[in-house]
Design a protein around this motif. Sequence first.
Motif, mmCIF file in Angstrom:
data_model
loop_
_atom_site.group_PDB
_atom_site.id
_atom_site.type_symbol
_atom_site.label_atom_id
_atom_site.label_comp_id
_atom_site.label_asym_id
_atom_site.label_seq_id
_atom_site.Cartn_x
_atom_site.Cartn_y
_atom_site.Cartn_z
ATOM 1 N N ALA A 202 -2.934 2.790 2.326
ATOM 2 C CA ALA A 202 -1.752 3.589 2.665
ATOM 3 C C ALA A 202 -1.098 3.006 3.913
ATOM 4 O O ALA A 202 -1.777 2.710 4.898
ATOM 5 N N PRO A 203 0.213 2.809 3.897
ATOM 6 C CA PRO A 203 0.890 2.254 5.080
ATOM 7 C C PRO A 203 0.915 3.292 6.205
ATOM 8 O O PRO A 203 0.976 4.495 5.962
ATOM 9 N N ASP A 204 0.852 2.794 7.429
ATOM 10 C CA ASP A 204 0.963 3.686 8.582
ATOM 11 C C ASP A 204 2.388 4.206 8.648
ATOM 12 O O ASP A 204 3.349 3.440 8.564
ATOM 13 N N ALA A 205 2.510 5.495 8.814
ATOM 14 C CA ALA A 205 3.841 6.109 8.827
ATOM 15 C C ALA A 205 4.641 5.661 10.047
ATOM 16 O O ALA A 205 5.856 5.520 9.976
ATOM 17 N N GLY A 206 3.979 5.430 11.161
ATOM 18 C CA GLY A 206 4.696 5.077 12.383
ATOM 19 C C GLY A 206 4.898 3.583 12.547
ATOM 20 O O GLY A 206 5.556 3.148 13.468
ATOM 21 N N LEU B 14 -0.267 -0.514 -13.179
ATOM 22 C CA LEU B 14 0.520 -0.364 -11.952
ATOM 23 C C LEU B 14 0.011 0.816 -11.133
ATOM 24 O O LEU B 14 -0.125 0.715 -9.904
ATOM 25 N N VAL B 15 -0.286 1.918 -11.786
ATOM 26 C CA VAL B 15 -0.826 3.082 -11.083
ATOM 27 C C VAL B 15 -2.152 2.710 -10.428
ATOM 28 O O VAL B 15 -2.398 3.052 -9.262
ATOM 29 N N ASN B 16 -3.007 2.001 -11.148
ATOM 30 C CA ASN B 16 -4.295 1.579 -10.583
ATOM 31 C C ASN B 16 -4.107 0.664 -9.376
ATOM 32 O O ASN B 16 -4.800 0.799 -8.367
ATOM 33 N N LEU B 17 -3.179 -0.273 -9.471
ATOM 34 C CA LEU B 17 -2.923 -1.184 -8.355
ATOM 35 C C LEU B 17 -2.384 -0.436 -7.138
ATOM 36 O O LEU B 17 -2.757 -0.723 -6.000
ATOM 37 N N ARG B 18 -1.509 0.526 -7.380
ATOM 38 C CA ARG B 18 -0.973 1.309 -6.260
ATOM 39 C C ARG B 18 -2.070 2.126 -5.591
ATOM 40 O O ARG B 18 -2.044 2.324 -4.381
ATOM 41 N N GLN B 19 -3.010 2.599 -6.380
ATOM 42 C CA GLN B 19 -4.114 3.375 -5.809
ATOM 43 C C GLN B 19 -5.037 2.484 -4.978
ATOM 44 O O GLN B 19 -5.669 2.956 -4.044
#
Length: 72
Positions: free
Chosen positions: A55-59, A46-51
């Motif tokens: 990264a989602p755009d904050a805005g 799961l950690v590997n998949l999240r990495q």
Amino acid sequence: MDHPNDTDQRLTDLEIKASFTEDLVDSLNEIVARQQQQIEQLTRELVNLRQQMPAPDAGQFRSLRDELPPHY
């Protein structure tokens, strides 16, 4: 009063139950240890998949309706 044979039989029955209980506890301990290894492996995956996820755009807000398949 209990007869000596009754007491011996009860003691033998308790020893048998204790032996079965010990075997069961050993088996359950092995299962728990194996499950813990699986949990640790899945956590690493799961950690590997999240990495790997971008990264989602904050805005930027994403609506779940935008992700519905066309047949809805």
